[in-house]
Design an enzyme around this catalytic site. Structure first.
Site, short mmCIF file in Angstrom:
data_model
loop_
_atom_site.label_atom_id
_atom_site.label_comp_id
_atom_site.label_asym_id
_atom_site.label_seq_id
_atom_site.Cartn_x
_atom_site.Cartn_y
_atom_site.Cartn_z
N SER A 1 -11.19 -0.93 -0.69
CA SER A 1 -9.87 -0.83 0.02
C SER A 1 -10.01 -1.11 1.39
O SER A 1 -9.20 -1.81 2.13
CB SER A 1 -9.42 0.56 -0.01
OG SER A 1 -8.78 0.91 -1.42
N HIS B 1 -3.65 6.09 3.53
CA HIS B 1 -4.37 4.88 3.03
C HIS B 1 -3.66 3.66 3.68
O HIS B 1 -4.47 2.73 4.06
CB HIS B 1 -4.26 4.80 1.39
CG HIS B 1 -5.19 3.80 0.84
ND1 HIS B 1 -4.93 2.61 0.50
CD2 HIS B 1 -6.51 3.86 0.47
CE1 HIS B 1 -5.80 1.82 -0.14
NE2 HIS B 1 -7.13 2.49 -0.24
N ASP C 1 0.96 -1.28 -0.03
CA ASP C 1 0.14 0.03 -0.02
C ASP C 1 1.00 1.27 0.16
O ASP C 1 2.04 1.28 -0.58
CB ASP C 1 -0.83 0.06 1.42
CG ASP C 1 -2.21 0.62 1.02
OD1 ASP C 1 -2.27 1.75 0.66
OD2 ASP C 1 -3.41 0.04 0.88
#
Length: 734
Positions: free
Chosen positions: A527, A203, A148
């Site tokens: 996600s 994220h 990520d």
């Protein structure tokens, strides 16, 4: 057009637009291409052969690039730890030369992929008591690899209080860059095309903590969604692989897979993707996850966030676990109270508190600048609101993009219409609420009914969502656009309004005027669902350390909660096998184990050449001539937990599925088949009972589906039951 041809055409047409990996010399433009060469050579020993393999890659490059080209500059990276290949700057002509090399399986431009962007674990049954009671040496021995945007190592979600020594099997490193420290929880870090593994986007920190974050009490987003934040596998270790810095280069994604597999992770979660699915041998995530599967590692991948039409799922490979996003039983609302006393609930994660009881409410078109017409004013388009007319007031805008204009113009708050995703609350940079069309019209009517319209937009609060789980509108849908006989997504997991750790160096929203910094934030997307499934997979693996990736995947799929097809027009193409249920997955009764031969058979049957597959697996004994094409015969013997086939529209159809299950429940048990269907088709199972005498015993059966005329799709399921276990597989004919 053949999917592989179409995929390459898409690459060639769009590579300049989506790819930042471009260099230009005096004669031509070069892009980064991934040159994929399959499994490592037989007898490969990394310590001895690693340099030799890189020399081979350099020699291949030397044969195609001009002699005056620096190989150091041309070669981006070599993949030599877990599979074979490299990435290099090449012209179109040079990549065509390399494509004809006998060692090359595929070659494709390195696209730039993008991130697909607490109560959720309680909702799916994995509460704190269950997790604490299941904490064992095996659970703390599990390592989850997160590919990520990096990680914020100082987050409380990654504290290592109570953790023992790093597992002896771990072969990774803590290479996080300057001022980056790992611990006994965050045991590994690597970065690519960056100078740090530290997360500046937020994220990666969010997905890592969702999968395996430690317990953090009283976590919230400014008091919203307050509770104990934790991952599905809080005892598991985390290894962070930073592949995103803005976008996420496929060359880096493959390098991270190469490292993660060799480092010794047990589960990989990756919440990245493009807007379109591509063939499995031209896709970095499919390639990396294939080699992970070969090493006993399950890869969990987000389905995509483009679910507004069918066939949009971007994770298509059968060895991946593809996860869609669904809601949980906690929703977040921002209420609007009008001057006439009416209260309306809208969607927004709004942390701002208006100081007062009511404020002037105006419509955008009535407070526009002189340069904007009524339409632009009603939409609150850029530079269309008159600051002097909106100061201290709440502005009604016909578009959710009006939030930024209201913020920039100095409005006190705003009420807007939803965009493409009306069912999700997103974080907003001011007092704001997003109303569905009918409620928005009520506010507009109220403004028109009085000369002194007033309102207040309340701070967001949590509410009970009794409809959950429902698949989110944005969650990408099937059918599988590349391999029609594989149902995708495989499963759904929580992906709506998820609270998890966040990087304090990352922007809270995309609005330039929003300067807030938080340690926990609320995000939505597939996600968020992918790390939920990865945490569940780690939970199952901790209970069964010897289970294969396909056994874990099967256990999660066949024990999933069945979802209501009346709420989902795309049925299984929305939710796959159903909503994830980790507790039952530790005791599924039967599992569908997918073997290496199954994958080879499938690839042969859908048109790959034997030569390519031999390179893929480094197995010269592979012979595709004995396998028939799945799509031409409607006979499917690929041992997958779901059953799917595409047939001709408007014609009689017959489809046959051969499957084998392995007994992992009670040694002496008998299972009986039951079929649940929603159409007039005829479905038979032979035999209808399966009797087992011992654990790990295998039994086979055949499912046949027949019908007079296919109009849209057959949506059914097969359930095997021994009175204790329910082992359910979806059946889809379309």
């Amino acid at each position: 057009m053949d999917p592989r041809t179409e995929a390459m055409a898409t690459f060639e047409n769009n590579s300049k637009a989506v790819n930042s990996d471009v260099i230009t010399d005096s004669t031509c433009m070069k892009l980064v291409y991934v040159v994929y060469m399959g499994a490592l050579p037989e007898g490969y020993h990394s310590l001895y052969h690693s340099n030799k393999l890189q020399e081979h890659h350099a020699k291949m490059l030397q044969d195609v690039v001009p002699r005056d080209t620096s190989l150091t500059k041309a070669l981006v990276t070599s993949y030599k730890r877990s599979f074979n290949g490299f990435a290099a700057y090449l012209t179109n002509q040079e990549q065509q030369k390399l494509a004809s090399h006998e060692d090359v399986v595929s070659i494709f431009p390195s696209r730039t992929l993008w991130p697909q962007t607490t109560r959720s674990w309680d909702f799916i049954g994995l509460n704190e008591n269950v997790i604490r009671n299941s904490n064992t040496d095996s659970s703390s021995n599990i390592v989850i690899g997160v590919l990520d945007s990096g990680i914020w190592p100082e987050s409380e979600s990654f504290n290592d209080q109570g953790f023992g020594p790093v597992p002896q099997k771990w072969r990774g490193v803590c290479n996080g860059g300057t001022n980056f420290t790992c611990n006994k929880k965050l045991i590994g870090a690597r970065f690519y095309s960056s100078d740090t593994a530290r997360d500046t986007i937020g994220h990666g920190t969010h997905t890592a903590s969702t999968a395996a974050g430690n317990y953090v009490k009283d976590a919230s987003f400014y008091g919203i969604a307050q509770g104990t934040a934790r991952g599905g596998a809080p005892s598991a270790r985390i290894a962070a692989y930073k592949v995103c810095q803005g976008g996420c280069r496929e060359a880096d994604i493959l390098a991270a897979f190469d490292d993660a597999i060799a480092d010794g992770v047990d589960v990989i979660t990756i919440s990245l993707g493009s807007s379109v699915a591509v063939d499995v041998i031209y896709d970095s995530i499919s390639i990396g996850s294939l080699h992970a599967m070969e090493k006993g590692i399950l890869t969990v991948h987000s389905a995509g966030n483009n679910g507004f039409s069918p066939g949009t799922v971007i994770s298509v490979a059968p060895w991946l676990m593809t996860v869609g996003a669904s809601s949980i039983d906690r929703g977040i609302v921002a209420k609007v109270v009008l001057g006439n006393g009416k209260t309306i609930s809208g969607k927004a994660v709004n942390s701002f508190k208006m100081k007062g009881t009511e404020f002037p409410l105006v419509y955008g078109k009535d407070v526009r600048t002189g340069d904007c017409d009524e339409l632009a004013g009603s939409l609150c388009s850029t530079d269309c609101l008159n600051s002097s007319l909106v100061s201290g007031k709440i502005v009604l805008c016909d578009s959710n993009s009006g939030i930024e204009e209201a913020l920039n113009a100095g409005a006190l708050g705003t009420i807007v219409k939803p965009g493409q995703v009306p069912d999700v609350s997103f974080v907003v940079p001011m007092s704001a609420s997003v109303l569905i069309a009918s409620d928005f019209e009520l506010v507009k009517s109220y403004i028109n009914s009085t000369e002194e319209a007033k309102a207040i937009v309340s701070t967001s609060e949590s509410m009970k969502n009794s409809d959950a789980p429902v698949v989110a509108s944005f969650s990408s849908k099937g059918p599988n656009p590349i391999i029609s006989s594989i149902l995708k997504p495989d499963i759904t997991a929580p992906g709506v309004e998820i609270l998890a750790a966040y990087s304090p160096a990352a922007p809270v929203t995309d609005y330039l005027k929003d300067k807030r910094s938080v340690e926990y934030s609320v995000l939505s997307g597939t996600s968020m669902s992918s790390p939920h499934a990865a945490g569940a997979a780690a939970y199952v693996k901790s209970a069964h350390p010897d289970w294969s990736p396909s056994a874990i995947k099967s256990a999660l799929m066949t024990t999933a909660w069945r979802m209501d097809p009346t709420r989902h027009k795309d049925a299984e193409f929305s939710y796959g096998s159903g909503h994830i249920n980790p507790i039952n997955a530790t005791n599924p009764g039967l599992v569908y184990e997918t073997s290496r031969e199954d994958y080879i058979k499938l690839l042969c049957s859908i048109g790959y050449s034997a030569e390519s597959i031999r390179q893929l697996f480094k197995d010269n004994s592979i012979d595709c001539s004995k396998f028939k094409k799945v799509d031409s015969t409607n006979k499917d013997d690929f041992n997958y937990p779901s059953m799917t086939v595409k047939v001709a529209e408007g014609a009689p159809f017959s489809a046959t599925f051969s499957r084998t299950v392995t007994n992992v429940g009670l040694a002496n048990s008998t299972y009986t088949a039951a079929v649940d269907k929603s159409s007039d088709c005829n479905i038979t199972v032979d035999p209808q009972t399966l009797s087992f005498k011992q654990l790990n015993e295998k039994q086979s059966f055949v499912v046949t589906v027949k019908g007079d005329r296919m109009k849209s799709m057959v949506s059914a399921s097969l359930v095997w039951s021994d009175g204790i276990h329910l082992v359910r597989s979806p059946i889809v004919v379309y």
